[in-house]
Structure formats: C-alpha cells, structure tokens
Design a protein around this motif. Structure first.
Motif, PDB file in Angstrom:
ATOM      1  N   HIS A  20      31.429  21.835  24.579  1.00 11.35           N
ATOM      2  CA  HIS A  20      31.171  21.180  23.955  1.00 11.35           C
ATOM      3  C   HIS A  20      29.758  19.893  24.222  1.00 11.35           C
ATOM      4  O   HIS A  20      30.670  18.946  24.390  1.00 11.35           O
ATOM      5  CB  HIS A  20      31.040  20.753  22.112  1.00 11.35           C
ATOM      6  CG  HIS A  20      32.456  22.164  21.426  1.00 11.35           C
ATOM      7  ND1 HIS A  20      33.129  22.713  22.032  1.00 11.35           N
ATOM      8  CD2 HIS A  20      31.734  23.261  20.215  1.00 11.35           C
ATOM      9  CE1 HIS A  20      33.884  24.026  21.534  1.00 11.35           C
ATOM     10  NE2 HIS A  20      32.414  23.759  20.647  1.00 11.35           N
ATOM     11  N   ARG A  24      32.032  18.249  19.144  1.00 12.74           N
ATOM     12  CA  ARG A  24      32.013  19.081  17.911  1.00 12.74           C
ATOM     13  C   ARG A  24      32.750  17.282  16.586  1.00 12.74           C
ATOM     14  O   ARG A  24      32.142  17.977  15.849  1.00 12.74           O
ATOM     15  CB  ARG A  24      33.664  19.873  17.385  1.00 12.74           C
ATOM     16  CG  ARG A  24      33.317  21.174  18.537  1.00 12.74           C
ATOM     17  CD  ARG A  24      34.766  21.783  18.239  1.00 12.74           C
ATOM     18  NE  ARG A  24      35.819  21.252  18.964  1.00 12.74           N
ATOM     19  CZ  ARG A  24      36.342  22.268  19.504  1.00 12.74           C
ATOM     20  NH1 ARG A  24      36.720  23.540  18.437  1.00 12.74           N
ATOM     21  NH2 ARG A  24      37.430  22.308  20.231  1.00 12.74           N
ATOM     22  N   THR A  37      26.470  24.323  24.008  1.00 11.65           N
ATOM     23  CA  THR A  37      27.914  24.438  24.887  1.00 11.65           C
ATOM     24  C   THR A  37      27.221  24.850  26.024  1.00 11.65           C
ATOM     25  O   THR A  37      26.299  25.712  26.083  1.00 11.65           O
ATOM     26  CB  THR A  37      28.423  25.591  23.805  1.00 11.65           C
ATOM     27  OG1 THR A  37      27.285  27.049  23.732  1.00 11.65           O
ATOM     28  CG2 THR A  37      28.865  25.299  22.295  1.00 11.65           C
TER      29      THR A  37
END
Length: 174
Positions: A20, A24, A37
């Motif tokens: 990521h 997140r 991503t």
C-alpha cells in the motif's frame, strides 16, 4: 520470475505481497479498486518499508493526534467505539523502578499515565507514538497504566478503557 521494484531482485511469485503506497492506516484502503497499491514488491521489502517508512509516518505525533481528534467528530458512541488516545509525551521526573511514564489523554479528557521500560531506539529513525514498528515482541515491556476517568457519563467509559487493554483483553490498571 518477477522483479521487486524496491530491491531489484528476481524472486518467486509467492515471495511477493501487496504494497500500500499510501498506508491503510491513513486512508490507503480504497475499494473496490485501490490505485495506490503495488503487487511487484517482495514481502521482505514490504515489511522493511512498513517498519521504517510507513510506521514512523503513521505513528508520528502529528498524524496520531490528528486521527484522535478527528475520530471524536464522527464517533457513534452507541456502537461501542474504540477511539484513539492523544499522546502528550513523557512525564519528566515521574518514574517507577526502571520504567518511564508517558501521558495520554482519552476522548473526554481522561488522563492516562502509562509506565513501561523505554522502547528500543533505532538510529536514523524518528521517534514514534507508542510501540515502534521495528521492535520485536521480546523487546517490549507493556508495563501498566493508571486511568483517571473524567466523564461522569458512563456511556463514554468503554471508549476510554478499551485502548488500555493488553493482548489478553484484560485491563492493565485503572
């Protein structure tokens, strides 16, 4: 064999994981499709990036305390929320044996004194709020905490106490 975009090494496909680019914890979990991503990052590089880049950013004082403040604006107290605490920093001169004391504030101004052994430090890694992301479990003393609840409305009490629970879901002290 695929090539890791971070380390440049060829590795078997099972050694890759989803990276990521925007962590997140700060909104990098868009659905149904997250354009931020990468799939061409090996698990080792992904872990190192999380521990030494993403972790210090997400757990820095400004980011952590902003998340705690903004959570109060959107909370539904009837859903038994777990709200982040506001980190104030170490309390100089307040020690118990080898343990230092850090001051935290709960969602209604509750005062939490957390005593623990100092966390390990890494050179060239900025300090973080709470347990550093690079620390191993055997390096961490979870210590104990004293909680002084400020709200006289018992509906808010779980939101103050739940962040103090340890891994076995037992309250440390309050």
């Amino acid at each position: 064999m695929p090539l890791c975009v971070y380390c440049g090494q060829e590795k078997p496909a099972e050694q890759f994981s989803r990276e990521h680019v925007i962590p997140r914890a700060i909104g990098g979990n868009l659905r149904p499709y997250n354009p931020f991503t990468l799939n061409q990052v090996c698990k080792r590089c992904n872990s190192i990036c999380g521990a030494y880049i993403d972790g210090p950013f997400v757990k820095n004082w400004l980011t952590q305390n902003y998340r705690a403040e903004i959570a109060k604006k959107y909370v539904n107290i009837n859903s038994n929320p777990i709200l982040p605490l506001i980190y104030c920093g170490p309390v100089n001169g307040l020690v118990y044996k080898e343990k230092i004391c850090e001051l935290w504030l709960g969602p209604t101004g509750d005062t939490i004194y957390h005593f623990h052994e100092p966390y390990p430090e890494e050179p060239d890694v900025p300090p973080m709020v709470g347990i550093p992301t690079y620390a191993r479990n055997d390096q961490i003393d979870h210590g104990f905490a004293f909680l002084f609840v400020r709200s006289n409305n018992p509906v808010w009490h779980p939101a103050s106490c739940i962040p103090l629970m340890n891994n076995s879901n037992n309250l440390l002290y309050f």
